[in-house]
Motif scaffolding. Sequence first.
Motif, PDB file in Angstrom:
ATOM      1  N   ALA A 138      56.214  45.375  60.244  1.00  0.00           N
ATOM      2  CA  ALA A 138      55.075  45.960  59.546  1.00  0.00           C
ATOM      3  C   ALA A 138      54.722  47.297  60.182  1.00  0.00           C
ATOM      4  O   ALA A 138      54.465  47.380  61.372  1.00  0.00           O
ATOM      5  CB  ALA A 138      53.885  45.009  59.610  1.00  0.00           C
TER       6      ALA A 138
ATOM      7  N   LEU B  44      51.915  50.443  55.922  1.00  0.00           N
ATOM      8  CA  LEU B  44      52.516  49.841  54.736  1.00  0.00           C
ATOM      9  C   LEU B  44      52.654  48.334  54.841  1.00  0.00           C
ATOM     10  O   LEU B  44      53.095  47.822  55.861  1.00  0.00           O
ATOM     11  CB  LEU B  44      53.900  50.430  54.528  1.00  0.00           C
TER      12      LEU B  44
ATOM     13  N   VAL C  56      54.520  44.876  54.022  1.00  0.00           N
ATOM     14  CA  VAL C  56      55.937  44.590  53.851  1.00  0.00           C
ATOM     15  C   VAL C  56      56.163  44.035  52.456  1.00  0.00           C
ATOM     16  O   VAL C  56      55.512  43.092  52.046  1.00  0.00           O
ATOM     17  CB  VAL C  56      56.392  43.573  54.909  1.00  0.00           C
ATOM     18  N   ARG C  57      57.065  44.663  51.757  1.00  0.00           N
ATOM     19  CA  ARG C  57      57.331  44.168  50.400  1.00  0.00           C
ATOM     20  C   ARG C  57      58.323  43.021  50.439  1.00  0.00           C
ATOM     21  O   ARG C  57      59.124  42.911  51.348  1.00  0.00           O
ATOM     22  CB  ARG C  57      57.933  45.278  49.547  1.00  0.00           C
TER      23      ARG C  57
END
Lengths: 128, 871
Positions: B856, B860, B862-863
């Motif tokens: 992480a 952002l 984490v997708r």
Amino acid sequence: MTTALAPLTRSHPAPSPLLEIGHAGAWVPVCAPGALVPGRGVAVLLPDGEQAAVFVDRHGDAHAVGNRDPFTGAYVISRGLLGSAGAERRPFVASPLLKQRFDLATGVCLDAPDDPALALPVHPVRLR
Amino acid sequence: MEGRDVSGRSPRPTVVVVGHGMVGQRFVEELAARGVTARARVVVLAEESRPAYDRVHLTSWFGGTSAEELSLVPDGFLEEHGVELRLEDPASAIDRAARTVTTRSGAVVGYTTLVLATGSAPFVPPLPGREADGCFVYRTLDDVEAIRDAAARARTGLVVGGGLLGLEAAGALRDLGLTTHVVEFSPRLMALQVDEGGGGALRRTVEKLGLVVHTGVGGQEITVDARGAVEGVVLSDGSRVETDLVVFSAGIRPRDELARAAGLAVGARGGVAVDEHCRTSDPDVLAIGECAAASDGVVYGLVAPGYAMAATAADLVAGRAGRPFHGADTSTKLKLLGVDVASFGDAHGRTEGALDVVYADSRAGVYKKLVVGADGTLLGGVLVGDAESYGLLRPLTGSVPPAPPEQLVLPAGLTPATALGPAALPDDAVVCSCHHVTKGAIVAAVADEGRASVAEVRACTGAGSGCGSCVRAVGQLVDAELAAGGIAVDNGLCGCFAQTRQELFEIVASLRLTSHRALLDAHGRPEARGGEGCEVCKPTVGSIIASLAPAIGADGHVLAGEQAALQDTNDHFLANLQKNGSYSIVPRIPGGEITPEKLIVIGEVARDFGLYTKITGGQRIDMFGARVDQLPAIWARLVEAGFESGHAYGKALRTVKSCVGSTWCRYGVQDSVRMAIDLELRYRGLRAPHKLKSAVSGCARECAEAMSKDFGIIATAGGWDLYVGGNGGASPRHAESLARDLSDAELVRLIDRFLMFYVRTADRLERTSVWLERIGGGLEHVRDVVVHDSLGICDELEAQMAAHVAAYRDEWARTLEDPEKLARFVSFVNAPGTPDPSVRFVPERDQHKPDLTVLAGPTLPVRTLEGSNPS
Ligand SMILES: Cc1cc2nc3c(=O)[nH]c(=O)nc-3n(C[C@H](O)[C@H](O)[C@H](O)COP(=O)(O)OP(=O)(O)OC[C@H]3O[C@@H](n4cnc5c(N)ncnc54)[C@H](O)[C@@H]3O)c2cc1C
Ligand code: SF4
């Protein structure tokens, strides 16, 4: 950052050249340029624990950017495929996870050019 | 009509349909579409034991299309509309005065309107011996079943009649492995449809396929042996052909016997006489389809005119002003024994002053003739061997074509590009004659309704969903219209190549190119030449080179030379990339069969390297969480224990699942495990446009779920049934039958051809299911190519597969032998011994999972990753 490796001519035998990338004001040794496969990348561990991805294209030019994929957080950019686009044939790398493209000269994500948070850091490259 | 009995107390009007063939069923559908089934009772009397089926494609039954697949009656249709179907209870008499029909079982059914749709019967010439054992006609599913059974015991077959159906029957006998003779009374084959030149071209091609053609002679006598079985046929010239089996296909006779007995008028050459609304001489009795002589006196032996009559008759029954039926176009285009044959309009040049324009190439078996009037009007034509232009020429009949007729018959390559495009057609030209769709309607579907593909246009207009002969013309119209609307249709693979994957495959194969760079610099888009290529074309070209490697002289290893730079990361590290940058490992377990010793090795390796293990849907074991630098050590242990790559990382054959089959299961009829292992070992390592999955079930209970696979095999008492184009996943699709009751060798040969044809023609990342829907002509075309060898490429396909099988070597074993390749398996080029600190794990249910917190970033989230898992 990009530097031309191929046209390098040597007048007398020298120790085999070494590729280096710049990070935090210092040069970090990577490997002999011949160890790189044109069109592919390798990962480099930087002294502060950060990671960079170094590529060499078919013309022998080397490029270095950050190895962390800003979309997933994974350190995988070095495993992406190199490509070139447009009339200027600007080199880019496509992330191996979700396939976004990043310009290798600027680090900008070509799928989201206006978002600086999605750009990769760029490292200078030199041959010594 | 229907109005009369509805008045007052009379019961619901009743429509009785005699005959449940193609036209009878269509008529009932037309009634339902007009709401008549809701108001009236509909009773259908059928002679056959099965509901209506697609007689036009009867021959495909030999190729594996099942009776169920041929059915024309949608599931639940009869129930939904309250239609009473009485199978195997044909009408035996009509009492017009009492308005009743009596059936064979003795039932008496009253009617308000009676509709005769009894079709026709094959004509059997009155030869002595024609009743003998081994004599057949070719009209029903019962007929083809009987022919197949007899063919199993026969070596030679003879077909009486060299017309359309006769040649179709002859092709079927040939495919059943019989030496086949065709006897035709007229001087040429298909005398009705084609002229002398066309017949000649057809004959040469048919003879090349191994059929023995006798023209200008008839059968005189069938000789019979002591047991009453056919032994041979004596021809009218005195010669004798020995044969075990005779199929009569010498024309058809309308089944007008019921109508005659009831005193209805019949046509001069038979057929129940009807007017342009399909009324017989009794206005309450209608006749449609092949049993009727239309108002122009013609008995139409094709299905499209029958369908038109069904619509006309349904309008009449519904009390609507319908389109009268005065007669029909008998244009036909078909593929006989793999040869395209088309005729349209005044094919024989009977119009006064008509002139012929002919192109003939007897070496290629091509013959094309156009019949042109004195004023240049196109009157008709015959096309044999190359009927590509049929879809555009037929609608032009009756008008002056936009290009001189000489140009219109030239082969495609020699025609000036402008000669004949879809733009040449007038708006009211009927492009799809099965469903009466005009060019105007197709153009409107694209321009006004935004349909952008043949499939979409087919869904909304019906164009192309009948006999399929217009699909090409529809495609051209759609493309032209899209282009006119400013929507560029660029079918190119990517920004670097203007060619499709299939075109690149042909270039690589024919020029034996073994490098992406060479292909790009010589065949890429001008602006891309000299560049790097991209993440789309590199793996695609890499896969093409890998598929063709032995044939084009490339190194078969995907990491050899330049190929290493083309592969996606999975292929590059011969493992599957997971979300945290770690890889998973799947050793091949052919057929899902594994010894306890090997299971133990997998367990030990996973334990020693700290890998998370999971059983996949493909009957093998996936080990997750390996770092790049661990892969060689893990594989060294696996290879040592006799494992090899499972190609879970490649667009390649994944697994051939199996059930335990006849070895253990009390229902099994074949050894499905052995077959699954054989197939998996044969096709392992084959690089394809997308992953390939397969399964083998030991009986029809289908425990291995073969019907959801790219190629699935189901055991039968007599061998194996092969199904293709199945898919699980997000868009499930049942596989369709390609062929049935195959021996082991036949099965393997057919799969060889099927897979290689797919590898050759599919788009990038196109699964077999999507490919089958996209490819022109669909499954039928693929069957023509791989079963009937209509393109003459089967030898080549088999040779390519044989080369692949012979050249196969385990990728991982080869990698371990090669220090240069092994050197790439490091996390860091400048610190080869250091593991990647970002690949870490946290505990989960007694094993572990990726630790995403190390990934992480500051800003952002984490997708999640989807769709990247192997099985
Ligand atoms: C092998 C083959 C290939 C063909 N290929 C083509 C082609 O490529 N293109 C084309 O246009 N056409 C083709 N045809 C012709 C096409 O099949 C017919 O035009 C079409 O089937 C006619 O439909 P129909 O309903 O009038 O007759 P049928 O489909 O024959 O149906 C008539 C039904 O009525 C039943 N019946 C008869 N008498 C009675 C009774 N007294 N009581 C109850 N039921 C009765 C019959 O058993 C039959 O089931 C082909 C035909 C065959 C056999
Ligand atoms: S498919 Fe048939 S043979 Fe195989 S396990 Fe099921 S029942 Fe048994």
